[in-house]
Design a protein around this motif. Structure first.
Motif, short mmCIF file in Angstrom:
data_model
loop_
_atom_site.label_atom_id
_atom_site.label_comp_id
_atom_site.label_asym_id
_atom_site.label_seq_id
_atom_site.Cartn_x
_atom_site.Cartn_y
_atom_site.Cartn_z
N UNK A 210 -23.75 51.93 5.79
CA UNK A 210 -23.76 52.22 7.22
C UNK A 210 -23.89 50.92 8.01
N UNK A 211 -23.37 49.84 7.45
CA UNK A 211 -23.41 48.56 8.14
C UNK A 211 -22.46 48.54 9.32
N UNK A 212 -22.86 47.86 10.38
CA UNK A 212 -22.05 47.81 11.62
C UNK A 212 -21.23 46.54 11.75
N UNK A 213 -21.40 45.61 10.81
CA UNK A 213 -20.63 44.38 10.83
C UNK A 213 -20.41 43.93 9.40
N UNK A 214 -19.44 43.05 9.21
CA UNK A 214 -19.14 42.57 7.87
C UNK A 214 -18.60 41.16 7.94
N UNK A 222 -22.53 42.43 4.38
CA UNK A 222 -22.66 43.06 5.69
C UNK A 222 -23.26 42.05 6.67
N UNK A 223 -23.08 42.32 7.96
CA UNK A 223 -23.61 41.45 9.01
C UNK A 223 -24.33 42.32 10.03
N UNK A 224 -25.54 41.92 10.40
CA UNK A 224 -26.29 42.64 11.42
C UNK A 224 -25.54 42.53 12.75
N UNK A 225 -25.25 43.67 13.36
CA UNK A 225 -24.60 43.68 14.67
C UNK A 225 -25.34 44.64 15.59
N UNK A 226 -25.66 44.17 16.77
CA UNK A 226 -26.36 44.96 17.77
C UNK A 226 -25.33 45.78 18.54
N UNK A 227 -25.32 47.10 18.33
CA UNK A 227 -24.33 47.96 18.97
C UNK A 227 -24.65 48.30 20.41
#
Length: 736
Positions: A210-214, A222-227
């Motif tokens: 369920x990662x929001x960045x890559x 994966x990369x932490x991304x603030x949605x």
């Protein structure tokens, strides 16, 4: 107090070796016999001090625990109540201070835990994944992942030297979810999950399901991304979308594979970015009169040769073209221009890449354990276990995620036929029957129904489209009537039949006349989209132009006539990129379309034709209002096989002018051709694919003709016209 009194030696060794399944029971601040004890694990530190977070003052120094390198512990002097603290580490001449992740309570609440355990969390992405938050007054990132059979799960990244011993997660035993708040970690941080299977085996590092960045492929983290940072400005579009995506509205779709649409030759042929697409692609599709852009899958995928149809990062737009907010810019640009954006979605299978979902926690978690159910022979991929509620929850939430977080307007669901049947592409003995002994995949059917109910129920005006190649009934029928609940279905039969007809030499087409007319026997059984998709210009099939017979002029004329037939036929339209200007070469996903062809008149003429077909389609209600209803169509002459001519009437809602469509698929012009019309009056020639502006021979009808009281084709009146060679002509009633 001795080390043994501060920490159990076995627990200390388990912490130091990364073999402790419940680090929160050991690390952090604990009450022990009336004393406060603080324990931590920092293998990179030589010394650790305990600081009061409020004052910054030193409380005590933690002692290294013998036999457990990196473990430190101390009794807090003169304090009996818990307090907020920080840890100050020293190594050589370097000193740094940070909050202790084991000082924080859980982030997931009881409702989250209940819904996760039940497999009914409608907003799964808000519970799982990596979320930049402020927790208990401290900024950081909350990580949560479902791995019920794992012995231990750790989040690893540059922030901890990819050391799986350092950030072991808290297990929520009832759900199998592991979570951890890591202070100081924010947007842009690269991470994966390190997992020990139930037997203690160390698995390959896993990307976040369920990662929001890559990372940009070939990197796989994966990369932490603030949605939560983007402020949407497309409220006006969203408000009117329900009116624009109904079955009685014009829908003409331009299908695009972003990586190969257009490249930048001055920069080593790199693909465009999302922000460049927001200007160039949107302007291009708008100019050609399309109503929608459809993108081949953009969920992160490791192998470019899959064109996105083997995704790993289901919750992140591929980083090949930019970051999540850059993709949002593209979505808003579409909406600002009045274009809907459809995204291809792949819930039917996933690749077996080691960093993906395969054997995620050391077991067949997302897939079936039995390869007769869990392995897809066509694509060497794995099949989701639709009988597991957590898996269908994951997929349904993913569909909702794209509508809610990225404001897309439609999902085109890939390979639906492969989901519906357990024996799809399998020989006898290679598949498992359903509980009734049949071949239907009852769990997949239920999943598709629930998915459609969920997205249509929660996102106003959206659409779902099924790529379904069989005669399965009710694909676009409501679930309340037993259907699958899709808004539309690709008409694969129309595509295959008509392309086979067009490949025939005109002299032989009279023997294959039914291939063009057969689709009208079922044209109104579903809400159809007529697709000329990417699948028709790959794998040795050649380009659409290359499949047309005859000399150079005839090939272009055939394709122009075929497009006219398609735009006049009931059903929404879809054309893959390059088709609009008659790309000569077969599509190559690794290079740009051949835009230089537009410098030559035949290709520029084809592009002009597509622009005008879209313009006519959108301006003539008879061509779309009753696309999905039998009363919107009437054959005038569908049986003229000898001359390979087809003629029919399209009707819109009451008050709309009818449109006569005629296609001649021979290179012979027919002058003085009489064709019946249902209404007397003047019939204006609205579009002629043989016009000189498109590259044709310019044989036509001087703008239109008036009906005579001469009976023909079952009509009391008729018009006498010139039918151009290899052409389709549209006439609209203009005066009664």
């Amino acid at each position: 107090m001795s080390d043994a009194a501060l920490i159990d030696p076995d627990a200390a060794r388990a912490i130091a070796t990364g073999d402790h399944g419940d680090p929160f029971s050991v690390l952090g601040m604990h009450e022990d016999g009336g004393n406060l004890v603080v324990r931590c694990f920092h293998p990179e530190a030589e010394a650790v001090d305990l600081l009061d977070a409020e004052t910054g003052s030193l409380v005590t120094a933690l002692k290294p625990v013998e036999g457990a390198p990196g473990v430190f512990a101390a009794t807090v002097p003169e304090r009996r109540k818990r307090f907020d603290y920080r840890l100050r580490m020293t190594r050589g001449g370097e000193t740094w201070t940070q909050a202790d992740p084991y000082a924080f309570g859980p982030c997931l609440g009881e409702i989250d835990e209940y819904l996760l355990g039940e497999g009914t969390h409608g907003r799964l992405w808000e519970a799982l994944g990596a979320h930049v938050i402020t927790h208990e007054g401290v900024k950081g990132t909350h990580f949560a992942v479902w791995a019920p059979n794992a012995r231990r799960v750790s989040v690893v990244g540059d922030f901890n030297g990819w050391d799986g011993r350092r950030h072991v997660m808290r297990r929520r035993s009832a759900t199998g979810v592991h979570e951890l708040f890591v202070p100081g970690v924010g947007d842009g941080v690269v991470y994966k999950y390190e997992i020990l299977g139930s037997g203690g085996q160390l698995l390959p590092l896993k990307a976040d399901p369920v990662g929001f960045g890559s990372e940009k492929p070939p990197q796989t983290a994966s990369v932490v991304r603030d949605l939560g940072r983007h402020e949407w400005t497309d409220g006006e579009w969203i408000g009117k979308r329900s009116d624009l995506q109904r079955i009685d509205r014009p829908i003409s779709i331009y299908e695009v594979h972003l990586e190969s649409w257009r490249r930048v030759p001055e920069e080593d042929g790199r693909p465009l970015t999302y922000r460049e697409f927001a200007t160039q692609l949107v302007a291009y599709a708008t100019d050609l009169g399309f109503t929608h852009i459809e993108l081949t899958p953009i969920s992160e995928y490791p192998f470019g040769g899959s064109w996105g149809y083997q995704p790993v990062g289901m919750f992140t737009p591929t980083s090949r073209f930019g970051q999540p907010d850059d993709f949002r810019v593209l979505v808003e640009a579409c909406h600002d221009a009045g274009l809907g954006l459809i995204v291809d979605w792949v819930p039917g299978h996933f690749p077996s890449d080691a960093h993906g979902l395969a054997q995620f926690d050391g077991t067949a978690l997302y897939e079936h354990a039995d390869p007769k159910e869990g392995y897809h022979p066509d694509w060497n991929t794995l099949v989701y276990n639709y009988g597991r509620t957590e898996v269908t929850n994951y997929l349904i939430a993913n569909a909702k995620f794209w509508f809610e977080e990225y404001h897309i307007d439609g999902l085109r669901v890939d390979a639906v036929a492969s989901m519906l049947y357990r024996d799809y592409s399998r020989k006898e003995g290679e598949w498992v029957p359903n509980v009734h002994g049949g071949r239907e995949n009852l769990e997949a059917i239920a999943f598709l129904q629930h998915m459609n109910e969920a997205v249509y129920g929660e996102s106003a005006g959206i659409m779902t489209i099924a790529e379904e190649s069989t005669a399965y009934p009710g694909v676009s029928a409501p679930t309340s009537n037993g259907g699958l609940g899709f808004g539309f279905k690709w008409n694969m039969g129309w595509m295959n039949d008509t392309l086979r007809y067009m490949a025939e030499d005109p002299v032989y087409r009279k023997y294959h006349h039914d291939k063009m007319s057969f689709s009208l026997h079922y044209a109104f059984s579903e809400n159809f989209v007529l697709p000329l998709s990417h699948d028709e210009v790959v794998h040795g099939k050649g380009s659409l132009l290359g499949r047309m017979p005859g000399d150079e002029w005839q090939r272009f004329a055939n394709l122009r006539a075929y497009y006219g037939f398609m735009w006049g036929h009931p059903g929404k339209k879809l054309l893959f990129m390059g088709g609009e200007f008659a790309q000569r070469a077969e599509w190559n996903h690794e290079q740009s379309l051949d835009w230089h062809l537009l410098e030559t008149p035949p290709h520029a003429g084809m592009q002009a034709l597509v622009r005008d077909l879209n313009g006519l389609y959108r301006s003539a209600p008879a061509l779309y209002e009753r696309d999905c209803k039998a009363e919107g169509f009437r054959w005038i002459d569908g049986g003229n096989a000898e001359e390979s001519i087809f003629s029919w009437i399209r009707y819109g809602a009451e008050g709309s002018a009818p449109v006569l469509v005629m296609s001649n698929f021979t290179p012979v012009a027919r002058s003085g051709y009489r064709v019946g019309v249902p209404v007397p009056g003047h019939w204006a020639e609205r579009l002629n694919t043989d016009s000189a502006i498109y590259g044709g021979s310019n044989q036509g009808n001087a703008g239109g003709v008036k009906a005579d009281a001469v009976a023909a084709h079952g009509c009391e009146q008729s018009i006498e016209i010139t039918v151009p060679p290899l052409a389709t002509v549209f006439f609209e009633l203009s005066e009664v």
